[in-house]
Design an enzyme around this catalytic site. Structure first.
Site, PDB file in Angstrom:
ATOM      1  CE1 TYR A 153      23.895 -50.215  33.513  1.00 25.47           C
ATOM      2  CE2 TYR A 153      26.072 -50.352  34.520  1.00 25.47           C
ATOM      3  CZ  TYR A 153      25.246 -50.505  33.419  1.00 25.47           C
ATOM      4  OH  TYR A 153      25.756 -50.969  32.235  1.00 25.47           O
ATOM      5  CE  LYS A 157      23.668 -54.342  31.546  1.00 22.02           C
ATOM      6  NZ  LYS A 157      22.960 -54.326  30.227  1.00 22.02           N
TER       7      LYS A 157
END
Length: 365
Positions: A153, A157
């Protein structure tokens, strides 16, 4: 010459998610100059159809054609679509496909269709907390910090945000330039926050008792979802009016929510439902928590061929929860006049009211 914002089309990717749905409602209520709000998501929230000028479009952010069909003809894109997973509930490849490939698709369509303005919803996890436990205390957008990512994650990002910022100033269809900026929320809370719902259910299983695991001295920055949505609205407006000033910039999302540990902050809402914190200090030594987190990771790896085992506690989530990460900045105020729309008292009242609705749901079962 400043572009007219009358009659514009706004496209919101991930517009049916936690943040996205709040943003869409705010656009519909406070931006009467917007002629159409396109809400693009894989799973549609039918309640948004009741809002004026809202058009729901179902599609997959990782499909270039779906993104093209949704965004073509829009003037402003607010890209909130993201797959948030720090527990291993979905494969890493899917996280990358949604967060990185999806962002590539949005940028490509902006370029091909001549869409000039893109506001990207990033995350504090682009910066940290890192797994080394280095505190980020009252930091701002220019604070030096040892960034270290090893989870899908934050990696996705970080890569997506870099692509968005690198695209600022890029020439697009019609000889125009693309202008982009990125907003980094700290931990968002408020009505519809699924993790809060999980904490509530977990607390019911322990007799409405919350057992402290993290020292109260560990502070985290939290921000109310309504204020994050409001910051996106202002950034989208001002990116058009002052593109050279906002273009290529990053902004932490902030408001007047108090700095507290995750556990103590959640108790601001859960205590209204009779929950109580057990002990003023951690009941389990940190090294035991870390061993449990490692054991969970091992079990996840062993069970992967047979089922999805994804508990809340793992080495990454433990590092995030036990590391101070707070921001203190006024950059958004200086650059585009941001002031929190909701006070801490109002944010708390709204969130408590939503949490209390769980009580009614439990009673009706």
């Amino acid at each position: 010459m400043m572009p007219s914002q009358e009659g514009q089309v706004y496209a919101v990717t991930g517009g049916c998610g936690f943040l996205g749905s709040h943003l869409v409602r705010m656009l519909a209520e406070r931006c009467r100059e917007v002629a159409e709000i396109r809400v693009f998501d894989l799973h549609l929230d039918e309640t948004l159809r009741t809002l004026s000028n809202v058009r729901l479009i179902q599609g997959d952010i990782s499909s270039l054609q779906d993104v093209r069909d949704a965004l073509a003809g829009s003037h402003v894109v607010i890209h909130t679509a993201s797959l948030v997973d720090v527990w291993g509930r979905v494969p890493a490849s899917k996280v990358t496909k949604v967060n990185v490939t999806g962002t590539e698709n949005v940028l490509r369509v902006c370029e091909e269709e001549g869409i000039q303005y893109l506001v990207y919803t990033s995350s504090m996890e682009v910066v940290g907390p890192n797994i080394h436990g280095d505190p980020f205390y009252r930091g701002n957008e220019d604070t030096e910090y040892r960034v270290y990512h090893d989870q899908p994650y934050p990696l996705s990002k970080s890569k997506a945000e870099k692509m968005v910022l690198d695209a600022n100033g890029r020439k697009i269809k019609g000889g125009k330039s693309l202008y982009t900026c990125s907003l980094r929320p700290t931990g968002i809370y408020g009505e519809g926050h699924e993790l809060m719902r999980q904490f509530y259910r977990q607390g019911l299983r322990t007799g409405r008792r919350v057992f402290r695991a993290i020292p109260p001295s560990t502070e985290h920055g939290r921000v109310y979802v309504g204020n994050v949505a409001w910051m996106h609205v202002l950034a989208a407006r001002q990116l058009q009016e002052r593109p050279a000033h906002l273009g290529g910039q990053v902004y932490f999302c902030y408001d007047h929510s108090p700095y507290k540990s995750y556990e103590d902050f959640n108790m601001e809402f859960l205590s209204a439902c009779g929950f109580r914190m057990i002990s003023s200090r951690p009941l389990v030594p940190y090294f035991l928590l870390y061993l449990v987190a490692l054991l969970n990771s091992l079990l996840q790896w062993l069970l992967h061929p047979f089922c999805t085992y994804a508990p809340i506690l793992n080495p990454y989530t433990l590092a995030v929860a036990s590391t101070t990460f707070t921001v203190q900045t006024d950059k958004a105020q200086r650059h585009f006049g941001y002031q929190p729309l909701f006070s801490w008292e109002e944010s708390k009242r709204r969130t408590v009211s939503w949490v209390r609705s769980f009580e009614e749901a439990e009673k009706s079962r």
